[in-house]
Design an enzyme around this catalytic site. Structure first.
Site, mmCIF file in Angstrom:
data_model
loop_
_atom_site.group_PDB
_atom_site.id
_atom_site.type_symbol
_atom_site.label_atom_id
_atom_site.label_comp_id
_atom_site.label_asym_id
_atom_site.label_seq_id
_atom_site.Cartn_x
_atom_site.Cartn_y
_atom_site.Cartn_z
ATOM 1 C CD GLU A 95 -3.482 0.554 2.063
ATOM 2 O OE1 GLU A 95 -4.311 1.419 2.064
ATOM 3 O OE2 GLU A 95 -3.267 -0.540 2.711
ATOM 4 C CD GLU A 104 -4.144 -0.396 9.116
ATOM 5 O OE1 GLU A 104 -4.784 0.071 8.227
ATOM 6 O OE2 GLU A 104 -3.258 -1.177 9.089
HETATM 7 C C1 BGC Z 1 -5.382 2.578 4.967
HETATM 8 C C2 BGC Z 1 -5.738 3.632 5.759
HETATM 9 C C3 BGC Z 1 -6.913 4.617 5.158
HETATM 10 C C4 BGC Z 1 -7.827 3.693 4.890
HETATM 11 C C5 BGC Z 1 -9.057 4.147 4.419
HETATM 12 C C6 BGC Z 1 -6.432 1.787 4.591
HETATM 13 O O1 BGC Z 1 -5.953 0.679 3.896
HETATM 14 O O2 BGC Z 1 -4.342 2.208 5.253
HETATM 15 O O3 BGC Z 1 -4.506 4.608 5.936
HETATM 16 O O4 BGC Z 1 -7.147 5.605 5.910
HETATM 17 O O5 BGC Z 1 -7.598 2.479 4.104
HETATM 18 O O6 BGC Z 1 -9.996 3.095 4.148
#
Ligand code: BGC
Length: 899
Positions: free
Chosen positions: A481, A756
């Site tokens: 990502e 996260e």
């Molecule tokens: C990301 C986040 C993002 C979120 C929104 C995730 O995959 O890591 O940082 O804010 O998606 O859906």
């Protein structure tokens, strides 16, 4: 009465010392110090006053700009207090020219003005000044997941030179060298932008790198974000298939004549020893294939092939406005571990972003493999699952040369632990160094207090920022990502702006927000956009309005609002278009992403998941966006739009109350986030707000003083509690150390960055869903903003004091803390607030930058106890529970009774 000399000297010293010592410091042009490569026709000059006296105010300034000895512009003496971003007003500047500028400053105390001098060098001020052509290696295998080529050219320098400047950029990433010496110390250049709409070039002064006679320039081109696999469904070649170079060296000889060495079909190329280098998957090198000295003048490139001309435009190129990515701190392994499978693992003790550099004397053909992970599982096994499809490995085939120093070039990793394979004999940890890479942002803020875990939290917030501010604000640095998620960036933007100077970092990124904005005004979820067309989502797309305004408030630079206003307005118009009867209740919403859910971890705290209605959240952010547009329009004196937005705001709040609130002020979602956002953005009638506060506090108590908020509720949780007099609850939540809380990852799992999820690693040391669990996501670090503005108490006024021209020192004590100290380098100089409790006495030291003033709020109700340097303070103001006084610049030491 005749004075004896010593008496006279003493007297003159006295009178001299009574003359304030004014000095001028931190001169910047376009917010950068001594920048090389400014392509603004009217660059803006800023400086700071410094004096050991109190209440210093600038009364006048005079700027003069010279090219060599020639004066090209002078303002003359201007009566003004302004010391920030004075635009150049002289005759057109020349491209690729060095200028010195001097500022003379008068203040309200010193007898004599103070002056200081600095430099700046212009870039190419017109697109048609590019003489170079785009070239690429022309090698078949030079493709995504393919080889990395070298390109080179030799040229003669026939006579003494006075200056030499390189202008360079690429599609893909470049490393350039002249006569074997690296050009500049930036990495992963030119960074990541929306390449086909916005591409930055860099400017380097290479005067000292050329020598009379034969010279050589060498460039290596990597895939980079330009064509590498991006996002989880393997998008490749997003911006193009072929990498390409644009290189222009401008030589000015001592006799005034000039020469240009440019990228064209006279260059030659070959495959380098870098067999593979991609962002997610890492790098492979075969050092047996290294062409030693390939970028030296006398290297034999007769077997190399000619490059190919590539037809790309140059009209969307601009000189870099932000700081490049550079190497920063390095770490040696703190431990060498052996996994249950007997694998050798280096623990660097800190979750970082960058790569590993190592020294080795191995055999030719010996393969060394490095695997990068953030965590080990509870058995000490490296945890790869959360990387998803990202391989995050570095492979090196050794050439057998003794004592080689090896590191990658065009990839980066998010890691704390590295599994090492292929070594013979016992590993010497001293041979391995973790090198951190991040945008070369200037550190500005510091925060410390008497609670070690809170200090660790601050460190984790800073390392989260360092790890994810890699030319774009990424969500995470380790898995497949690593995207410029807008929501994360906006919730963290004020915290980020305190820790480092991110004005230029975001100024550059916001250009891509505008570049990738949809024609209907929608702002994509990630910038640069690699996820296709979207409709706006609250909290994420809103970054296009929130971040420009936050940057204006913190740094006082109206330019970012002027530059972004059209984009901000287009986005609000987009949301207005989505809303029906002033209700934004349609379309996809992330809402309070990753808020607490009971099934996440077998926690004992709460019986109910905290899921807030997505359109309740959207409506609050609709109001937030409008509120900021009102403020931005006022700053830019767009008064006709202010009236329109103010009317809209009232309608949006009314619609909220009709749709989401009962008559008694109960909200349809009984979650912390629902009440936080409704209170933060004044969505409720005044009369019902206290009820809402009570419900919020009751909710927090029902979860045994644990937060349940996600990405959008968390940043405002403690600010709302403080605003409504519930600071003790805010401190309770800050100091909570069981899941979910900010300190749980630190207390239970020794976290060194922000996670996260609240339970990326669960209390039972198992991992959350590997499909989405990163250990380096800064979003929840947004609590930092509250720590700096409430615990240290350092804040700026907005409209009439942005950029800390008029600041606020308002520390809120609590949480059993016995001291806290914060300092921040504002655009005017250092502001600081240090408080310490001894018994029932609070000592508060305050420092206010010159040419500014600060309103200090004293956290006591005993007005008579407030003393400054032991002398009772007078002219104090009582505002509700707060006693305050406004002070000019200087250092102050206050004491007061607190019990
Ligand atoms: C990301 C986040 C993002 C979120 C929104 C995730 O995959 O890591 O940082 O804010 O998606 O859906």
């Amino acid at each position: 009465m005749k004075y004896s000399l010593p008496a006279f000297l003493f007297a003159s010293m006295l009178s001299f010392s009574s003359w304030a010592q004014l000095s001028v410091q931190n001169l910047t042009v376009e917010n950068l110090s001594n920048p090389i490569g400014i392509d603004k026709a009217q660059p803006r000059f800023s400086w700071q006053l410094n004096s050991d006296k109190k209440s210093i105010k600038q009364t006048a300034y005079e700027i003069s700009v010279r090219s060599g000895k020639k004066l090209v512009w002078s303002t003359g003496k201007i009566s003004s207090e302004n010391s920030l971003r004075i635009p150049y007003g002289g005759a057109n500047l020349e491209s690729d020219s060095k200028y010195t500028w001097q500022v003379k400053v008068w203040d309200n105390q010193a007898k004599a003005p103070a002056l200081a001098t600095a430099n700046f060098q212009t870039a190419l001020l017109r697109h048609d000044e590019w003489k170079a052509q785009w070239i690429n290696s022309g090698i078949e295998a030079d493709s995504v997941n393919g080889i990395v080529p070298h390109l080179r050219k030799t040229f003669e320098v026939k006579k003494p030179i006075s200056s030499a400047t390189v202008f360079v950029t690429s599609r893909g990433l470049y490393e350039a060298s002249l006569n074997g010496k690296r050009v500049g110390d930036a990495f992963l250049t030119p960074g990541w932008t929306s390449y086909n709409k916005h591409l930055q070039y860099q400017t380097y002064d290479v005067t000292k790198q050329l020598s009379t006679g034969k010279n050589a320039v060498g460039v290596t081109l990597g895939s980079g974000w330009y064509r590498t696999k991006l996002a989880w469904d393997n998008h490749k070649n997003l911006y193009g298939k072929e990498t390409a170079l644009l290189f222009q060296l401008h030589i000015t000889y001592a006799d005034g004549s000039e020469d240009w060495i440019v990228s064209d079909n006279s260059w030659k190329s070959t495959a380098s020893h870098i067999l593979f280098s991609e962002i997610y998957d890492g790098e492979r090198q075969d050092l047996r294939k290294e062409s030693k000295g390939w970028d030296l003048a006398n290297f034999d490139d007769s077997k190399w092939q000619n490059v190919k001309i590539a037809s790309f435009a140059t009209d969307y190129l601009n000189a870099s406005v932000n700081e490049p990515i550079k190497k920063h701190e390095t770490f040696k392994p703190v431990k060498v571990l052996t996994s249950p499978k007997g694998e050798t693992i280096l623990d660097f003790g800190q979750n970082v972003v960058g790569w590993v550099k190592f020294n080795i004397s191995g055999k030719a053909g010996q393969m060394i493999k490095l695997y990068h992970v953030e965590m080990l599982d509870k058995h000490g096994v490296p945890y790869f699952e959360n990387l998803r499809s990202a391989k995050a490995q570095a492979h090196y085939v050794l050439s057998g040369e003794p004592n080689q120093t090896i590191e990658p070039h065009f990839s980066f990793f998010g890691f704390r632990y590295v599994k090492v394979e292929g070594l013979e004999g016992k590993i010497n940890p001293e041979d391995f160094t973790a090198v951190t890479l991040y945008s070369d942002m200037k550190p500005l803020g510091s925060f410390e207090c008497s609670n070690p875990m809170v200090n660790q939290l601050q460190k984790n917030i800073q390392w989260g920022q360092k790890g994810n501010f890699l030319d774009v604000p990424t969500d995470c640095p380790q898995r497949d990502e690593r995207l410029g998620w807008t929501g994360d960036a906006e919730v963290f933007s004020r915290t980020a702006a305190y820790n480092f100077n991110v004005n230029q970092f975001f100024a550059k990124w916001l250009k891509d927000v505008s570049a990738d904005q949809e024609p209907d005004g929608a702002i994509p979820f990630v910038i640069p956009n690699v996820l296709g067309k979207v409709t706006g989502a609250a909290g994420w797309s809103d970054a296009g309005i929130i971040i420009p305004y936050n940057m204006y408030v913190v740094y006082g630079d109206k330019q970012i609002l002027q530059d972004q206003y059209a984009s901000m307005k287009a986005y609000l118009t987009h949301v207005r278009g989505l809303a029906k009867n002033d209700l934004w209740n349609m379309g996809f919403q992330f809402a309070d992403w990753l808020s607490y859910r009971v099934d996440d971890s077998k926690s004992t705290i709460g019986q109910k998941s905290a899921v807030t209605d997505v359109y309740l959240v959207a409506q609050c952010f609709y109001a937030y966006n409008i509120e900021l547009m009102i403020k931005a329009a006022k700053v830019l004196q767009k008064n006709e739009e202010v009236a329109d937005y103010e009317a809209l705001l009232q309608r949006v709040k009314k619609a909220f109350q009709q749709e989401f609130m009962t008559a008694s002020g109960r909200l349809i979602s009984e979650t912390q986030t629902a009440y936080i956002l409704a209170l933060q953005f004044d969505m409720l009638p005044e009369s019902l707000r206290q009820n809402a506060v009570n419900r919020l506090v009751e909710n927090i108590k029902s979860y045994d003083y644990h937060l349940t908020t996600g990405f959008l509720g968390t940043p405002f949780l403690n600010p709302v509690l403080t605003r409504y007099g519930q600071n003790d609850v805010a401190y309770k939540l800050l100091l909570q150390d069981t899941y979910p809380s900010w300190l749980y990852p630190i207390k239970s799992h020794g976290a060194t960055t922000i996670w996260e999820r609240w339970d990326s690693m669960k209390p039972d040391s198992t991992f959350q869903d590997p499909g989405m669990t990163s250990f380096n996501h800064y979003a929840y670090g947004a609590v930092g903003d509250w720590m700096y503005r409430t615990i240290a108490g350092i804040d700026t006024k907005e409209a009439d004091g942005a950029g800390y021209k008029a600041s606020i020192i308002k520390p809120e004590l609590g949480g059993g803390l016995t001291f806290a100290k914060g300092s921040y380098l504002t655009p005017y100089g250092k502001i600081a607030s240090n408080w310490k409790i001894e018994g029932d006495i609070l000592a508060l030291e305050v420092e206010v930058p010159a040419n500014t003033e600060s309103t200090v709020y004293f956290p006591t109700s005993d007005i008579s106890s407030i003393k400054s340097n032991g002398v009772a303070l007078t002219d104090l103001k009582q505002e509700g529970k707060w006693i305050s006084k406004t002070f000019g610049s200087g250092k102050y030491a206050f004491t007061m009774k607190i019990k």
